[in-house]
Design an enzyme around this catalytic site. Structure first.
Site, PDB file in Angstrom:
ATOM      1  N   ASP A  15       0.731  -1.174   0.009  1.00 55.29           N
ATOM      2  CA  ASP A  15       0.139  -0.041   0.102  1.00 55.29           C
ATOM      3  C   ASP A  15       0.907   1.449   0.008  1.00 55.29           C
ATOM      4  O   ASP A  15       0.495   2.200   0.334  1.00 55.29           O
ATOM      5  CB  ASP A  15      -0.954   0.199   1.242  1.00 55.29           C
ATOM      6  CG  ASP A  15      -1.729  -1.285   1.315  1.00 55.29           C
ATOM      7  OD1 ASP A  15      -2.422  -1.394   0.079  1.00 55.29           O
ATOM      8  OD2 ASP A  15      -2.008  -1.606   2.235  1.00 55.29           O
ATOM      9  N   LYS A  18       2.343   1.781  -5.261  1.00 58.02           N
ATOM     10  CA  LYS A  18       2.863   1.337  -6.312  1.00 58.02           C
ATOM     11  C   LYS A  18       2.297   1.189  -7.474  1.00 58.02           C
ATOM     12  O   LYS A  18       2.566   1.445  -8.644  1.00 58.02           O
ATOM     13  CB  LYS A  18       3.176  -0.455  -6.195  1.00 58.02           C
ATOM     14  CG  LYS A  18       4.265  -0.518  -5.167  1.00 58.02           C
ATOM     15  CD  LYS A  18       4.712  -1.796  -4.688  1.00 58.02           C
ATOM     16  CE  LYS A  18       3.621  -2.594  -4.286  1.00 58.02           C
ATOM     17  NZ  LYS A  18       3.189  -2.569  -2.799  1.00 58.02           N
ATOM     18  N   GLY A  44      -4.088  -4.865  -3.881  1.00 60.44           N
ATOM     19  CA  GLY A  44      -5.143  -3.755  -4.473  1.00 60.44           C
ATOM     20  C   GLY A  44      -4.516  -2.719  -4.701  1.00 60.44           C
ATOM     21  O   GLY A  44      -3.788  -2.013  -4.011  1.00 60.44           O
ATOM     22  N   HIS A  45      -4.533  -2.453  -6.100  1.00 62.66           N
ATOM     23  CA  HIS A  45      -3.831  -1.292  -6.582  1.00 62.66           C
ATOM     24  C   HIS A  45      -4.819  -0.229  -7.045  1.00 62.66           C
ATOM     25  O   HIS A  45      -5.679  -0.389  -8.048  1.00 62.66           O
ATOM     26  CB  HIS A  45      -2.864  -1.896  -7.700  1.00 62.66           C
ATOM     27  CG  HIS A  45      -1.530  -2.557  -7.317  1.00 62.66           C
ATOM     28  ND1 HIS A  45      -0.739  -3.191  -8.199  1.00 62.66           N
ATOM     29  CD2 HIS A  45      -1.059  -2.741  -6.053  1.00 62.66           C
ATOM     30  CE1 HIS A  45       0.240  -3.512  -7.519  1.00 62.66           C
ATOM     31  NE2 HIS A  45       0.113  -3.291  -6.106  1.00 62.66           N
ATOM     32  N   GLN A 177       2.659  -6.069  -2.691  1.00 64.90           N
ATOM     33  CA  GLN A 177       2.865  -6.002  -1.090  1.00 64.90           C
ATOM     34  C   GLN A 177       4.217  -5.239  -1.125  1.00 64.90           C
ATOM     35  O   GLN A 177       4.558  -4.204  -2.071  1.00 64.90           O
ATOM     36  CB  GLN A 177       2.936  -7.428  -0.624  1.00 64.90           C
ATOM     37  CG  GLN A 177       1.720  -8.043  -0.560  1.00 64.90           C
ATOM     38  CD  GLN A 177       1.382  -8.916  -1.865  1.00 64.90           C
ATOM     39  OE1 GLN A 177       1.877  -9.374  -2.601  1.00 64.90           O
ATOM     40  NE2 GLN A 177      -0.075  -8.618  -1.888  1.00 64.90           N
TER      41      GLN A 177
END
Ligand code: IMP
Ligand code: MG
Length: 333
Positions: A15, A18, A44-45, A177
């Protein structure tokens, strides 16, 4: 052969932003391929594309620019969520046709993996079946993408793609991650099951000499999602949580917050061989009006700065070997 690879790595607990960095580099760069190299739908991006917000879990951000986007062999895939994501992208006006691929040796998350991961967990996993899928991969009882007919139209052989068809490819590897969640380097067992480092990216089939740049991404403060106690009991961290909207993009859980540790950051930078450092979310500390970092080993020696300039100048100096960028916006660097 002139294969060149840039790698994006998370330097903290995931988080770090990225997704935003991948999207930015994809827009500005001349990449031919974008590869997700580890993890699965535990990630989750959050990406803002032409003003619209997208949250992706599997598909790398090259897809927003019509660049070949591959879920690499280091990843695990939830087939149902993969197709749901394609549908979501299509509905958002993104051209997915002929842009999305899956390495044929990536592993597939099965129903039983999700069931095993769904009970009370002492680690606070994302309950997406990630850990059990990697367990089976390493127990050599897992299933690869090539075993599923429904995935056939998406399958790609990484060797043929890069050493036969596109020897001059310019690749951007998008990590999931971060270093502090890495299976080997994180605070075991409070880690994820994959390799979140540059080494994890190379394991997808790229030789070390192909690396051009390593973009390390961090936040101006740290966050962590999981069961261990991470956030010190001080009101300021609740303010940061709200100002930074620190809620998981995958699970909606509150992220625990703490000041950034320069010692930990330095370790992640060294081990990943970072060349370019990006520090995100300075706008959050600006809003909260507090600028602090731990400068000693682990989480000791709290340094206090009076404003953004002092903070960023100190960090710029501390990492003087690197090109350091600071960001104040969820939309850009
Ligand atoms: P798992 O990856 O679902 O097995 O979860 C293991 C640990 O990693 C838990 O503490 C999760 O909250 C954390 N984790 C996994 N993926 C992410 C991510 O993308 N961002 C933040 N934390 C994550
Ligand atoms: Mg995330």
């Amino acid at each position: 052969m002139n294969l060149s690879v840039d790698i994006i790595v998370g330097l903290q607990h995931g988080d770090e932003g990225k997704g935003k960095v991948t999207h930015h580099l994809m827009r500005c760069g001349d990449y031919t391929h974008c590869i997700r190299y580890n993890g699965g739908c535990n990630a989750g991006h959050t990406i803002y594309h032409k003003g619209e917000k997208f949250v992706t879990h599997h598909i790398p951000a090259g897809v927003f620019f019509g660049v070949k986007s591959i879920i690499g062999p280091g990843c695990v895939i939830d087939i149902h969520k993969f197709f749901a994501e394609i549908k979501m992208l299509k509905e958002g006006g993104i051209d997915v046709y002929n842009n999305i691929f899956i390495a044929k040796n990536a592993h597939v998350i099965q129903e039983k993996h999700i069931n095993t991961d769904s009970g009370e967990s002492k680690l606070g996993t994302t309950r997406t079946g990630n850990g059990p899928c990697y367990s089976e991969k390493y127990a050599r009882s897992g299933k690869r993408a090539s075993e599923y007919t429904i995935l056939e139209p998406f399958l790609i052989d990484m060797y043929e793609e890069f050493y036969f068809h596109n020897p001059d490819a310019k690749v951007l590897c998008e990590g999931a991650q971060g270093f502090e969640l890495d299976i080997d380097w994180g605070d075991y067992p409070y880690v994820t099951s994959s390799h979140c480092t540059v080494a994890g990216a190379l394991a997808n089939g790229f030789p070390p000499r192909s690396i051009r740049r390593v973009y390390g991404v961090a936040k101006a403060y740290e966050t962590y999602v999981g069961t261990k106690q991470f956030q010190p009991e001080q009101e300021v961290f609740e303010k940061i949580q709200w100002a930074g909207m620190e809620f998981g993009a995958t699970t909606g859980r509150q992220r625990q917050c703490d000041w950034m540790s320069l010692h930990h950051l330095d370790r992640a930078i060294q081990i990943n061989g970072v060349t370019n450092l990006i520090i995100n979310k300075l706008d959050v500390l600006e809003e909260v009006g507090s600028w602090k970092v731990y400068s000693g080993k682990d989480k000791q020696n709290l340094m206090v700065f009076t404003n953004r300039d002092q903070f960023s100048q100190y960090i710029d100096h501390y990492f003087c070997d690197l090109k350091v960028s600071f960001s104040d916006s969820p939309h850009q660097i």
